[in-house]
Design an enzyme around this catalytic site. Sequence first.
Site, mmCIF file in Angstrom:
data_model
loop_
_atom_site.group_PDB
_atom_site.id
_atom_site.type_symbol
_atom_site.label_atom_id
_atom_site.label_comp_id
_atom_site.label_asym_id
_atom_site.label_seq_id
_atom_site.Cartn_x
_atom_site.Cartn_y
_atom_site.Cartn_z
ATOM 1 N N ARG A 175 0.825 -1.233 0.000
ATOM 2 C CA ARG A 175 0.000 0.000 0.000
ATOM 3 C C ARG A 175 0.851 1.272 0.000
ATOM 4 O O ARG A 175 0.507 2.274 0.643
ATOM 5 C CB ARG A 175 -0.966 0.024 1.205
ATOM 6 C CG ARG A 175 -1.887 -1.156 1.292
ATOM 7 C CD ARG A 175 -2.818 -1.298 0.089
ATOM 8 N NE ARG A 175 -3.534 -2.545 0.175
ATOM 9 C CZ ARG A 175 -3.107 -3.694 -0.409
ATOM 10 N NH1 ARG A 175 -2.016 -3.719 -1.138
ATOM 11 N NH2 ARG A 175 -3.802 -4.782 -0.284
ATOM 12 N N SER A 225 -10.988 -2.285 3.192
ATOM 13 C CA SER A 225 -10.280 -2.384 4.477
ATOM 14 C C SER A 225 -9.976 -0.978 4.964
ATOM 15 O O SER A 225 -9.347 -0.197 4.251
ATOM 16 C CB SER A 225 -8.953 -3.131 4.309
ATOM 17 O OG SER A 225 -9.201 -4.442 3.885
ATOM 18 N N GLU A 296 -5.761 2.854 6.156
ATOM 19 C CA GLU A 296 -5.455 2.702 4.727
ATOM 20 C C GLU A 296 -6.268 3.744 3.951
ATOM 21 O O GLU A 296 -5.833 4.289 2.938
ATOM 22 C CB GLU A 296 -5.834 1.288 4.275
ATOM 23 C CG GLU A 296 -5.593 1.058 2.803
ATOM 24 C CD GLU A 296 -5.778 -0.403 2.390
ATOM 25 O OE1 GLU A 296 -5.455 -1.304 3.187
ATOM 26 O OE2 GLU A 296 -6.270 -0.623 1.266
HETATM 27 C C1 LIG Z 1 -15.601 -2.871 -1.402
HETATM 28 C C2 LIG Z 1 -14.164 -2.440 -1.539
HETATM 29 C C3 LIG Z 1 -13.172 -3.404 -1.667
HETATM 30 C C4 LIG Z 1 -11.832 -3.025 -1.802
HETATM 31 N N1 LIG Z 1 -10.893 -3.994 -1.937
HETATM 32 C C5 LIG Z 1 -9.598 -3.636 -2.068
HETATM 33 C C6 LIG Z 1 -8.594 -4.639 -2.227
HETATM 34 O O1 LIG Z 1 -8.855 -5.844 -2.280
HETATM 35 N N2 LIG Z 1 -7.296 -4.233 -2.355
HETATM 36 C C7 LIG Z 1 -6.945 -2.917 -2.325
HETATM 37 O O2 LIG Z 1 -5.763 -2.610 -2.442
HETATM 38 N N3 LIG Z 1 -7.882 -1.948 -2.170
HETATM 39 C C8 LIG Z 1 -9.186 -2.275 -2.058
HETATM 40 N N4 LIG Z 1 -10.137 -1.296 -1.910
HETATM 41 C C9 LIG Z 1 -9.716 0.131 -1.803
HETATM 42 C C10 LIG Z 1 -9.653 0.894 -3.139
HETATM 43 O O3 LIG Z 1 -10.519 0.340 -4.105
HETATM 44 C C11 LIG Z 1 -8.229 0.950 -3.685
HETATM 45 O O4 LIG Z 1 -7.349 1.560 -2.747
HETATM 46 C C12 LIG Z 1 -8.156 1.744 -4.997
HETATM 47 O O5 LIG Z 1 -6.875 1.578 -5.542
HETATM 48 C C13 LIG Z 1 -8.431 3.235 -4.828
HETATM 49 O O6 LIG Z 1 -8.579 3.801 -6.123
HETATM 50 P P1 LIG Z 1 -9.553 5.049 -6.352
HETATM 51 O O7 LIG Z 1 -9.513 5.409 -7.787
HETATM 52 O O8 LIG Z 1 -10.902 4.750 -5.784
HETATM 53 O O9 LIG Z 1 -8.832 6.139 -5.476
HETATM 54 P P2 LIG Z 1 -9.506 7.345 -4.691
HETATM 55 O O10 LIG Z 1 -10.275 6.815 -3.527
HETATM 56 O O11 LIG Z 1 -10.213 8.243 -5.620
HETATM 57 O O12 LIG Z 1 -8.224 8.083 -4.125
HETATM 58 C C14 LIG Z 1 -7.386 7.417 -3.189
HETATM 59 C C15 LIG Z 1 -6.035 8.118 -3.210
HETATM 60 O O13 LIG Z 1 -5.486 7.942 -4.521
HETATM 61 C C16 LIG Z 1 -5.169 9.228 -5.059
HETATM 62 N N5 LIG Z 1 -5.325 9.184 -6.513
HETATM 63 C C17 LIG Z 1 -6.427 8.922 -7.248
HETATM 64 N N6 LIG Z 1 -6.139 8.995 -8.550
HETATM 65 C C18 LIG Z 1 -4.833 9.320 -8.649
HETATM 66 C C19 LIG Z 1 -3.942 9.564 -9.730
HETATM 67 N N7 LIG Z 1 -4.324 9.515 -10.998
HETATM 68 N N8 LIG Z 1 -2.654 9.861 -9.444
HETATM 69 C C20 LIG Z 1 -2.223 9.941 -8.164
HETATM 70 N N9 LIG Z 1 -3.034 9.746 -7.106
HETATM 71 C C21 LIG Z 1 -4.319 9.432 -7.344
HETATM 72 C C22 LIG Z 1 -6.094 10.192 -4.396
HETATM 73 O O14 LIG Z 1 -5.582 11.513 -4.457
HETATM 74 C C23 LIG Z 1 -6.136 9.621 -2.990
HETATM 75 O O15 LIG Z 1 -5.019 10.044 -2.250
HETATM 76 C C24 LIG Z 1 -11.491 -1.650 -1.783
HETATM 77 C C25 LIG Z 1 -12.498 -0.682 -1.671
HETATM 78 C C26 LIG Z 1 -13.816 -1.067 -1.556
HETATM 79 C C27 LIG Z 1 -14.888 -0.020 -1.446
#
Ligand SMILES: Cc1cc2nc3c(=O)[nH]c(=O)nc-3n(C[C@H](O)[C@H](O)[C@H](O)COP(=O)(O)OP(=O)(O)OC[C@H]3O[C@@H](n4cnc5c(N)ncnc54)[C@H](O)[C@@H]3O)c2cc1C
Length: 304
Positions: A175, A225, A296
């Site tokens: 992470r 998580s 996280e």
């Molecule tokens: C039901 C559920 C299950 C999940 N399971 C997992 C799992 O199994 N494994 C896991 O790792 N995560 C999991 N997640 C968490 C999440 O989906 C991941 O962390 C995902 O990578 C976040 O991406 P996002 O586009 O939603 O980011 P956002 O929530 O939009 O942003 C998160 C962070 O990323 C940054 N960000 C977004 N886009 C960019 C970009 N282009 N460049 C730089 N920074 C950026 C944002 O500024 C912020 O700091 C889960 C979430 C949910 C709701």
Amino acid sequence: MVGSELQNIISREGIQENVPLAPYTTFRAGGPARFFVTPRNEAEFAALVRFLEKRHEKYFVLGRGSNLLVSDKGFEGTVIYTRKMLNRIVKTEDGQGFSAQCGVLLQDLSAQALASGLHGLEFAHGIPGTVGGAVLMNAGAYGSEIKDVLRSARILGRDGQIREVPQKELDLSYRHSAISDGSGFVISAEFVLTPGDPKAIREEMNELMRRRKEKQPLEYASAGSTFKRPAGHFAGGLIESAGLKGTLHVGDAWVSEKHAGFVVNKGHASASEIYAVIRAAQEAVYKNSGVLLEPEVRFLGDFS
Ligand SMILES: Cc1cc2nc3c(=O)[nH]c(=O)nc-3n(C[C@H](O)[C@H](O)[C@H](O)COP(=O)(O)OP(=O)(O)OC[C@H]3O[C@@H](n4cnc5c(N)ncnc54)[C@H](O)[C@@H]3O)c2cc1C
């Protein structure tokens, strides 16, 4: 005024004001963004960053909002929303992978991999985020992570320059990445996969999804998580040992009874309520086991 000046950078339709962010997050909570801008292409994204940096304005890059809690007070800055427009997927020349823009959903990317008979992204099928958020967090599940399939990423620095960065230099670990501190933004990423049997790929995706549904409270709003896995422990196990599983709640924000590592919004929880549950869980676990859980989930805005 920033609002009118933004029109010199990106098209007028891409600029909105006072936009509620709750619908853009999987927690479904939080207040509005002062400015909400949707760049149409990479050049607009870079120009926006250059402009906002030069003006010393606050800004935040938003993907799917699946790892994010936005304050009820919202965000007094500019949110740059990638998911709507920066979502192109192109096969690499050798046909063994893809280049995907930052707003592409991992679900869509892994579906493309399946359709092309390419193996390696099965783990990503159930992660509801974008490529940008996933590279930043080195998202992972079931023993695999982005690091395993990433060849390189094009990174937009805060100086507005785009550089191609090989995977090794992104310093990906659990992470974490070299840009976790917000020093740069993912514009696009290139993934290397291996040829596989589409039937086996589909079965693996279905199996991982079945395991998710069995163990995770997917019926409620959450950000997955809530805490990182502390060395030598599981966050869910520590929370359960502290007696909080399915019992600790503030309003509609609960520690899930299905998986103690998830804080869920069972209805109309505010961001403050979700935040209060996160802090209370941290405190109780620290008292009970001496382990300090690190969120996280990322926080945007003022929670004081
Ligand atoms: C039901 C559920 C299950 C999940 N399971 C997992 C799992 O199994 N494994 C896991 O790792 N995560 C999991 N997640 C968490 C999440 O989906 C991941 O962390 C995902 O990578 C976040 O991406 P996002 O586009 O939603 O980011 P956002 O929530 O939009 O942003 C998160 C962070 O990323 C940054 N960000 C977004 N886009 C960019 C970009 N282009 N460049 C730089 N920074 C950026 C944002 O500024 C912020 O700091 C889960 C979430 C949910 C709701």
